[in-house]
Design an enzyme around this catalytic site. Structure first.
Site, PDB file in Angstrom:
ATOM      1  N   CYS A   1      -2.377  -9.966   6.394  1.00  0.00           N
ATOM      2  CA  CYS A   1      -3.063 -10.899   5.499  1.00  0.00           C
ATOM      3  C   CYS A   1      -2.336 -12.217   5.320  1.00  0.00           C
ATOM      4  CB  CYS A   1      -3.247 -10.250   4.132  1.00  0.00           C
ATOM      5  SG  CYS A   1      -1.676  -9.850   3.319  1.00  0.00           S
TER       6      CYS A   1
ATOM      7  N   GLU B   1      -9.143  -3.636   4.286  1.00  0.00           N
ATOM      8  CA  GLU B   1      -8.567  -4.234   3.065  1.00  0.00           C
ATOM      9  C   GLU B   1      -7.845  -5.517   3.406  1.00  0.00           C
ATOM     10  OE1 GLU B   1      -4.816  -4.730   0.529  1.00  0.00           O
ATOM     11  OE2 GLU B   1      -5.057  -4.290   2.671  1.00  0.00           O
TER      12      GLU B   1
ATOM     13  N   ARG C   1      -3.332  -6.444  -9.166  1.00  0.00           N
ATOM     14  CA  ARG C   1      -3.330  -6.619  -7.713  1.00  0.00           C
ATOM     15  C   ARG C   1      -4.778  -6.616  -7.241  1.00  0.00           C
ATOM     16  NH1 ARG C   1       0.858  -5.892  -4.288  1.00  0.00           N
ATOM     17  NH2 ARG C   1       0.420  -5.631  -2.068  1.00  0.00           N
TER      18      ARG C   1
ATOM     19  N   ARG D   1      -7.622  -7.152  -4.403  1.00  0.00           N
ATOM     20  CA  ARG D   1      -7.785  -7.078  -2.958  1.00  0.00           C
ATOM     21  C   ARG D   1      -9.266  -6.947  -2.613  1.00  0.00           C
ATOM     22  NH1 ARG D   1      -3.422  -8.709  -3.329  1.00  0.00           N
ATOM     23  NH2 ARG D   1      -1.522  -8.118  -2.222  1.00  0.00           N
TER      24      ARG D   1
END
Length: 383
Positions: A152, A190, A234, A236
Site C-alpha cells: 500500500c 485490503e 485503523r 482500511r
C-alpha cells in the site's frame, strides 16, 4: 533419511523451505501436486516402498520435520474451503480465514523476517517474490479464495502518492495475472483507505474496472478496527468479490459494533523492558504540550506531524515508518512487542520470534485480526 545438509537448507527461509513445508502440510490433499516432485527431489527421496505405486513414501524421510507441526495455528483438520495468501506478511489473512475452516494452499511474502514469524506460527515458509513466474508456478491450479493485502505504500498518505507510477503500486497487476490464470470463485483484498481517493479516484476506478473485466462482482467499504473491539483507530478499504452474482448480492458489510478497551491490551509497567521508556526530556516535553488539556489514564499520547499531542483512549494506526515516540502509553513509554500485537487483535498464543524493531515493522504492516475475521466469516458462509 535426508542428509543434514538438506535438513539445514529446509530450515532457511528460501524456496526449498517453501516447497517442502507447503508439501508437508498438503501432502494428503489434492493441493500437493505443485510441490510434490520438487519436495521429494530436495529431500533426495529415492526409496520405493514395496507394494506401493512406485512413489516414495515421504513420511519415512520427513519424520525429521515432525516438530514443524508443533505450531500454534496449524491448518484445520476438516477444511471447508481453500485460499491462497498473497503478500502474506505475518499471516493476518490466514488467521482470519482459518478461523472459519479455510485451508491455506499457497502463501507468498518477500520479507525474510516476516517469513520467520509466519513459519513459527503456521508451519510453512511463504514463497518469495510474487513477480517471478517461478514463484507463481507453484500456485495450485484450483482454489476457492484469493486473499491479498497488496503493498500500500504507493497509495498511502505517508508514501509518495504516485500510485501505479510507483513500482510497488503495480503489485495489484500480479493479482490480476493470477486471477486471469486460476479464476477462483472469490477474492478478499485490503488496502489503506487513501487508495479510494488516490489520483482523484482514478486509481481505484482502474482496480475496480479490472476486477469487473475479470468477471467479479465487487463490493467494498472502508472499515475501522475500532468498530471491531480493537483499541486502535485503523481505517482500511476492504474489497470482496464473487464470480457468482447471487453470492455477491447476499454479501454485505453490516457488522455489529463491538466495544474496545485500551486496558485490555496493556501490560503492567513493571513487566515492560526499561528500554521502552521515553527519556526524561521527551516525557517533560509531552507534559508541557498537554498542559491545560484533559488528561486521563490509561491513555495513548499521540504526536502528529505538526508536533501536537492528543491524549486518546485508543492507539492511532500503527505505522511502520513512524517515529519511535509516535505514540506513548500514558505519555511515558512505548508499547511492548506483545502490546503491539494486541493492538492488531492477534491472539496471545501468537509467537514472537523477531526483534522489537521487526515487531514494529510487522505489526505496522499487518491487518486488524477481528476486523478481517468478521469479513472472512461472511465470505466463508457463501463459498
Amino acid at each position: 533419511m535426508a542428509s543434514e545438509g538438506h535438513i539445514k537448507r529446509v530450515w532457511e527461509m528460501n524456496e526449498d523451505a517453501a516447497i517442502v513445508t507447503h508439501y508437508m502440510q498438503l501432502k494428503d490433499s489434492c493441493y500437493a501436486a505443485p510441490y510434490k516432485a520438487e519436495a521429494l527431489r530436495i529431500l533426495d527421496i529415492q526409496e520405493v516402498i514395496p507394494g506401493s505405486d512406485g512413489v516414495a513414501d515421504p513420511s519415512i524421510q520427513l519424520n525429521v520435520f515432525d516438530q514443524l507441526s508443533d505450531v500454534p495455528f496449524a491448518p484445520p483438520s476438516h477444511p471447508k474451503f481453500s485460499f491462497i495468501d498473497l503478500f502474506a506478511g505475518i499471516g493476518g489473512f490466514r488467521l482470519a480465514c482459518q478461523a472459519w475452516g479455510g485451508r491455506c494452499v499457497y502463501s507468498s511474502e518477500w520479507d525474510e523476517h516476516a517469513k520467520q514469524t509466519y513459519f513459527a506460527n503456521f508451519g510453512d515458509v511463504p514463497f518469495g517474490d510474487i513477480t517471478l513466474e517461478r514463484t507463481k508456478s507453484f500456485i495450485p491450479e484450483k482454489f476457492d479464495l484469493l486473499c491479498g493485502g497488496f503493498p500500500c505504500q504507493a497509495f498511502s498518505i505517508i508514501g509518495k502518492m504516485k500510485g501505479f507510477a510507483d513500482t510497488r503500486g503495480t503489485m495489484f497487476f500480479e493479482i490480476q495475472e493470477i486471477l486471469q490464470k486460476h479464476n477462483p470463485p472469490a477474492i478478499f483484498l485490503e488496502n489503506v483507505k487513501q487508495l479510494v481517493g488516490h489520483d482523484g479516484g482514478r486509481t481505484f476506478k482502474v482496480i475496480l474496472g479490472i476486477l469487473d473485466e475479470l468477471g467479479y462482482h465487487v463490493k467494498w467499504k472502508v472499515l475501522n478496527a475500532l468498530d471491531f473491539g480493537v483499541p486502535q483507530k485503523r481505517e482500511r478499504v476492504i474489497i470482496v468479490g464473487f464470480k457468482d452474482k447471487n453470492k455477491y448480492e447476499a454479501f454485505n458489510f453490516e457488522f455489529e459494533r463491538k466495544p474496545y478497551a485500551l486496558e485490555s491490551v496493556l501490560e503492567q509497567d513493571d513487566s515492560v523492558d526499561s528500554k521502552l521508556y521515553a527519556s526524561e526530556a521527551i516525557r517533560k516535553k509531552r507534559l508541557e504540550k498537554v498542559a491545560g488539556k484533559p488528561v486521563f489514564y490509561p491513555s495513548m499520547w499521540h504526536e502528529n506531524k505538526s508536533g501536537n499531542i492528543s491524549v486518546l483512549g485508543y492507539a492511532c494506526a500503527l505505522r511502520t515508518g513512524a517515529s519511535y515516540n509516535y505514540q506513548l502509553v500514558n505519555g511515558y513509554r512505548r508499547p511492548s512487542s506483545r502490546e503491539l500485537f494486541r493492538f492488531q487483535g492477534y491472539p496471545e498464543e501468537y509467537k514472537i520470534v523477531v526483534s522489537h524493531q521487526e515487531v514494529r515493522r510487522q505489526t505496522g504492516n499487518s491487518v486488524a485480526i477481528p476486523l478481517m475475521t468478521a469479513v472472512a466469516k461472511k465470505i466463508a458462509d457463501l463459498i
